[in-house]
Design an enzyme around this catalytic site. Structure first.
Site, short mmCIF file in Angstrom:
data_model
loop_
_atom_site.label_atom_id
_atom_site.label_comp_id
_atom_site.label_asym_id
_atom_site.label_seq_id
_atom_site.Cartn_x
_atom_site.Cartn_y
_atom_site.Cartn_z
N VAL A 98 0.85 -1.69 0.28
CA VAL A 98 -0.32 0.21 0.04
C VAL A 98 0.86 0.94 0.25
CG1 VAL A 98 -1.51 1.38 1.75
CG2 VAL A 98 -1.82 -1.04 1.58
N CYS A 99 0.72 2.16 -1.22
CA CYS A 99 1.10 3.88 -0.70
C CYS A 99 2.57 2.98 -1.39
CB CYS A 99 0.69 4.17 0.97
SG CYS A 99 1.62 6.07 1.00
N THR A 100 4.12 4.09 -0.08
CA THR A 100 5.30 3.85 -0.57
C THR A 100 5.74 2.41 0.08
OG1 THR A 100 5.77 4.77 2.35
CG2 THR A 100 5.55 6.63 -0.25
N THR A 118 2.22 3.42 -6.31
CA THR A 118 1.48 3.71 -5.34
C THR A 118 1.27 5.06 -4.91
OG1 THR A 118 4.27 4.14 -3.86
CG2 THR A 118 4.16 4.80 -6.29
N ALA A 148 -2.44 2.27 -4.44
CA ALA A 148 -2.03 3.59 -4.09
C ALA A 148 -1.86 4.26 -3.11
CB ALA A 148 -3.29 4.33 -5.20
#
Lengths: 208, 208
Positions: A98-100, A118, A148
């Site tokens: 998830v994300c970074t 990302t 994202a």
């Protein structure tokens, strides 16, 4: 089914808890919270969570979830998360971020030759690691799923629940979580948010 | 600004972490995690979080967030959360709940004469406590804000950020959380989910 939720200092709690809420409630799942040591881990906005096991102890998992967070640069430099991912990913059925968290997957070599997504603010950083970055909410590529930014982990996990247990289970999960989102603003992506808000977010996130 | 996030055994982590992620990152906010004792608290799907203070110590807060969870019946019976809410709510600027947290607000008398929302599966239970239940995602009534089930806490908190700091701050927050939801299924409410999925969810949730 062993699901490993990866913990590290400075992670974003929602990156973890969105997928956790969709996955850990499934009756087949045993949830593991895995960190470098058994010590409680402080998330980037102050919430403290307790690991149940360590990178040394957890030598295999069916599903791996890697959250992002303000601490992603520190986690990249530290190397412990990426080293653990290199060990457990090859035998895992699904490896997710998830994300970074995608940058930690990339550092572990898991995104080599794969498309991935990302947080919108670090598309360039992920591309600089040789990844084919897509501006999608969720990217499924073989056994690897990336999401994202932050809240996208919920969409990712519902997608994964559907892939593992089928559509009806995923619908059940969505209904129990009453995931019928009604954002009070139209500002969830750089395409929809006002330009001055995007500029300020880029500046603030760049400072972190 | 002191924001008190209420913890109790069997709470749902996402009920807490959705609002936390939107609120605790605001530069004006000091986040407090308040529980009956300093001991770590186990959420209903296994995540363990650490309080920073106790109901006895935390005698005032500007904003109060009360999550729901499978443990709401136990928390009602125990009475400690409702007793604390009765003490701190009168001087708070905003008192909020997510999901079955509304039942704890009701037990504390905070919803007397107010409209409120809660998880779709416990509308009748909330009504039985004398509350005017609305099937809305977020209900703002004076200083009290209630949210529907689990993931609705994100919508609630963004609404609250807008009320406290204005629309642009809320848009900034939404953008940083990349809250641009794309549920992979259309099953987030009893109105949209397939009838057999709703029936099964009612049965399972009723057993808890």
């Amino acid at each position: 089914m062993d699901v490993a939720f990866t913990l590290y200092p400075g992670m974003t709690a929602l990156d973890l808890v969105g997928p956790y809420e969709a996955l850990a409630n499934q009756p087949e799942v045993t949830a593991h919270f895995v960190a470098a040591s058994p010590d409680p881990v402080r998330c980037d906005a102050g919430l403290v969570v307790t690991p149940t096991t360590t990178f040394d102890e957890m030598t295999a998992a069916d599903v791996i979830v890697v959250p992002g967070g303000s601490g992603w640069v520190g986690a990249l430099d530290d190397g412990a998360v990426a080293a653990w991912l290199r060990r457990v990913h090859p035998a895992a059925t699904w490896t997710t971020s998830v994300c970074t968290g995608a940058l930690l997957l990339a550092r572990a070599g898991i995104l080599d030759g794969r498309p991935a997504t990302t947080h919108w603010a670090v598309h360039e950083e992920l591309a600089s690691l040789g990844v084919e970055v897509r501006a999608d909410r969720v990217v499924v590529d073989g056994p690897v799923i990336t999401a994202a930014g932050v809240s996208a982990g919920i969409d990712m996990a519902l997608t994964l629940v559907g892939l593992i247990w089928g559509d009806e289970r995923a619908e059940f999960t969505q209904l129990v979580l009453e995931y019928d989102p009604r954002p009070p603003y139209r500002a969830g992506s750089p395409e929809t948010a006002p330009a001055e808000v995007v500029a300020r977010a880029r500046a603030v996130l760049g400072e972190r």
